[in-house]
Enzyme design. Structure first.
Site, short mmCIF file in Angstrom:
data_model
loop_
_atom_site.label_atom_id
_atom_site.label_comp_id
_atom_site.label_asym_id
_atom_site.label_seq_id
_atom_site.Cartn_x
_atom_site.Cartn_y
_atom_site.Cartn_z
N ASP A 102 0.86 -1.18 0.00
CA ASP A 102 0.00 0.00 0.00
C ASP A 102 0.89 1.23 0.00
O ASP A 102 1.65 1.46 0.95
CB ASP A 102 -0.87 -0.03 1.26
CG ASP A 102 -2.23 0.60 1.04
OD1 ASP A 102 -2.30 1.60 0.31
OD2 ASP A 102 -3.22 0.10 1.61
N ASP A 204 -2.96 4.63 -2.42
CA ASP A 204 -3.99 5.22 -1.59
C ASP A 204 -4.44 6.58 -2.13
O ASP A 204 -3.61 7.39 -2.56
CB ASP A 204 -3.42 5.37 -0.16
CG ASP A 204 -4.43 5.87 0.83
OD1 ASP A 204 -5.45 5.18 1.02
OD2 ASP A 204 -4.20 6.94 1.43
N GLU A 267 -6.62 3.73 -5.80
CA GLU A 267 -7.86 3.98 -5.07
C GLU A 267 -8.46 5.28 -5.58
O GLU A 267 -7.89 6.36 -5.41
CB GLU A 267 -7.59 4.09 -3.56
CG GLU A 267 -8.90 4.25 -2.78
CD GLU A 267 -8.71 4.60 -1.32
OE1 GLU A 267 -9.66 4.38 -0.55
OE2 GLU A 267 -7.62 5.10 -0.95
N HIS A 329 -10.76 -2.76 4.33
CA HIS A 329 -10.51 -2.26 5.68
C HIS A 329 -11.30 -0.99 6.00
O HIS A 329 -11.35 -0.57 7.16
CB HIS A 329 -9.02 -2.01 5.88
CG HIS A 329 -8.49 -0.92 4.99
ND1 HIS A 329 -8.43 -1.03 3.61
CD2 HIS A 329 -8.01 0.31 5.27
CE1 HIS A 329 -7.94 0.08 3.10
NE2 HIS A 329 -7.67 0.91 4.08
N ASP A 330 -11.89 -0.36 4.99
CA ASP A 330 -12.65 0.86 5.18
C ASP A 330 -14.17 0.65 5.13
O ASP A 330 -14.92 1.53 5.55
CB ASP A 330 -12.29 1.90 4.11
CG ASP A 330 -10.92 2.50 4.30
OD1 ASP A 330 -10.43 2.54 5.45
OD2 ASP A 330 -10.31 2.92 3.30
#
Length: 530
Positions: A102, A204, A267, A329-330
């Protein structure tokens, strides 16, 4: 959607996201680490995925649990060190898997040495590596921008008399990608990990990394009403998705392509037309996979999903490749959102649509709702805007491996509570159960490997009864058909063929059972007629 024949690994493969804090603790501190991931690699192999994506492992004060990076070229001691990373990478490659990291390019930690230098004085060489501006005429913030975590996106620094920009926490100052030295340093950080052998990056908030040059106010959102996120009071027209960001994305892609066989996943939360631009052009490509979150965001009904899938497919450029995700994870857990029966249907949808699927750890067990007591909340987003139901801790709870103390995750109390049914909902309990969610995921992933029609085949939506989503996948002479009943009532089965898999026990029959998904293969008699 037409069929292609040349497919790199990241098109035919599947990605499994690991949240390192919550996968496996190896040293008894209640927090997962790299050695723990290495210990559990055989579970990932047994699923049948092709690549692992690790959420951030870089040194960090953990204000946002690793998304506040203090050093882009090292490993936080909480997770291990570079030697532990090299061992994990070698173990991943030895098992035929790939490893993605990431990368967090929009902002660093305020503890990064770059920011310490930047805020030391207005004349420091690294001052322009971040975004600093004088106060407005009234002494307040330079513009009206709102942090994604609520409140102003500007923080005043009394020592130098200016504000710095932070799209997230004030501990996460935004980097200035318009500065060529900063850009070079960040690309060097990507090279550091590529040289070490990583197979790609999930990037990200990529659409955030460049801001409009003069930082004008964002327009107000006429649809906003109290009780929803503070961020959404404004439309982020000037603080995200700027034209210059696409040039940077193309530079990242050129860097990755220079290493061969590497992938970039961006993302990006945008409408289809703007989302598709992040593929770039044939001559100047950008990220391989702009992340598509629409299965998370869409209402769960057949007509709506059908329209969304068709619109997304139609938005893709000829050189673009789709991708899908139902958890991260979000995002809320898919089983918490839909219930376990429809979570099984969602698994079949994710793994049979055209495009690269990303799985999130624990979804293969059907982990559902996890209520986090107020004194156990760790998520800064939830703490800053309580009561909105946007907490992310519920998706970051530790992986339950067995029925031993702390679910086999740790020898100590985990950093977040386990799912309440961990004693029965864990890997060991589902391992030998032919009806378990884990078995379903393994069978679905096995079918993707066995049938090119599912991994890279062409795609066509089919007509079906209300509440049923049906489509076919074709590769060469092979034709597979999928029907998904998104209701709790029986529906006519709109397809025929040899049964390959049902989300229920036993083979499908002429009627789709409530909450049932099926995969059928065209029979030899049909093949001879077409």
């Amino acid at each position: 959607m037409s069929e292609r024949h040349d497919h790199p690994w990241w098109e035919s493969g599947t990605v499994y996201q690991v949240y390192p804090r919550s996968f496996q603790d190896s040293d008894g501190d209640g927090v997962g680490d790299l050695a723990g991931i290495e210990r559990r690699l055989d579970h990932i192999v047994s699923l049948g995925v092709d690549a692992i994506w690790l959420s951030p492992i870089f040194p960090s004060p953990m204000a946002d649990f690793g998304y506040d990076v203090a050093d882009y070229c090292a490993v936080d001691a909480l997770f291990g060190d570079l030697a532990a990373f090299d061992r994990l990478l070698a173990a991943v490659h030895a098992r035929g898997l790939r490893l993605l990291l990431d990368f967090v390019p929009n902002h660093s930690s305020d503890q990064h040495p770059w920011f310490a230098a930047s805020r030391s004085s207005r004349t420091d060489p690294k001052r322009d590596w971040y975004i600093w501006r004088d106060p407005a005429a009234d002494g307040g913030p330079p513009n009206n921008w709102i942090s994604d975590f609520g409140g102003s996106a500007w923080e005043y620094d009394a020592a130098t008399g200016q504000y710095y920009l932070h799209a997230f926490l004030k501990e996460q100052p935004d980097l200035n990608w318009r500065n060529p030295e900063l850009k070079a340093a960040m690309l060097d950080a990507m090279r550091f990990w590529f040289d070490r052998g990583v197979d790609g990056f999930r990037i990200d908030v990529l659409w955030h990394i460049v801001k409009a040059d003069r930082l004008p106010d964002n327009p107000r959102n006429p649809a906003w009403c109290p009780g929803v996120r503070d961020r959404d009071r404004l439309l982020q027209h000037h603080s995200t998705d700027q034209p210059e960001a696409h040039a940077i994305s193309a530079e990242m892609r050129a860097l990755a392509d220079g290493y061969g066989g590497r992938v970039l996943i961006g993302e990006i939360f945008l409408p289809n037309d703007r989302h598709a631009r992040w593929f770039g052009t044939v001559d100047r490509p950008q990220v391989h996979l702009p992340f598509n979150f629409q299965l998370i965001e869409s209402s769960w009904d057949a007509a709506g999903l059908r329209g969304m899938i068709a619109a997304y497919e139609a938005s893709l450029p000829p050189h673009g490749w789709p991708n899908w995700v139902i958890g991260s994870h979000d995002a809320p857990r898919i089983a918490a959102r839909l219930g376990e029966a429809q979570a099984r249907v969602a698994a079949m949808l994710l793994l049979t649509l055209r495009g690269t699927p990303t799985l999130y750890q624990g979804d293969e067990l059907g982990i559902g709702r996890v209520d986090i007591a107020a004194d156990r909340i760790r998520d800064p987003q939830d703490l800053r805007e309580p009561g909105l139901g946007i907490g992310r801790d519920r998706s970051r709870t530790p992986m339950p491996w067995d029925a031993s103390a702390h679910a086999g995750f740790s020898t100590a109390e985990p950093w977040l509570p386990l799912n309440p049914d961990w004693a029965t909902r864990n890997v060991a309990a589902q391992e030998g159960d032919p009806a378990s969610m884990l078995t379903l995921y393994r069978r679905l992933l096995g079918l993707r490997r066995a049938h090119r029609a599912l991994s890279v085949g062409a795609f066509r939506l089919l007509d079906a009864a209300d509440g049923v989503l049906a489509y076919e996948r074709r590769h060469g002479d092979e034709l597979l058909r999928i029907a998904l009943n998104l209701t709790g009532e029986a529906r006519p089965l709109p397809i025929e063929g040899e049964p390959l898999l049902s989300t229920h026990a036993g083979d499908p029959v002429a009627t789709l059972r409530p909450n049932e998904g099926v995969i059928l293969r065209r029979g030899d008699d049909e093949r001879t007629m077409t």
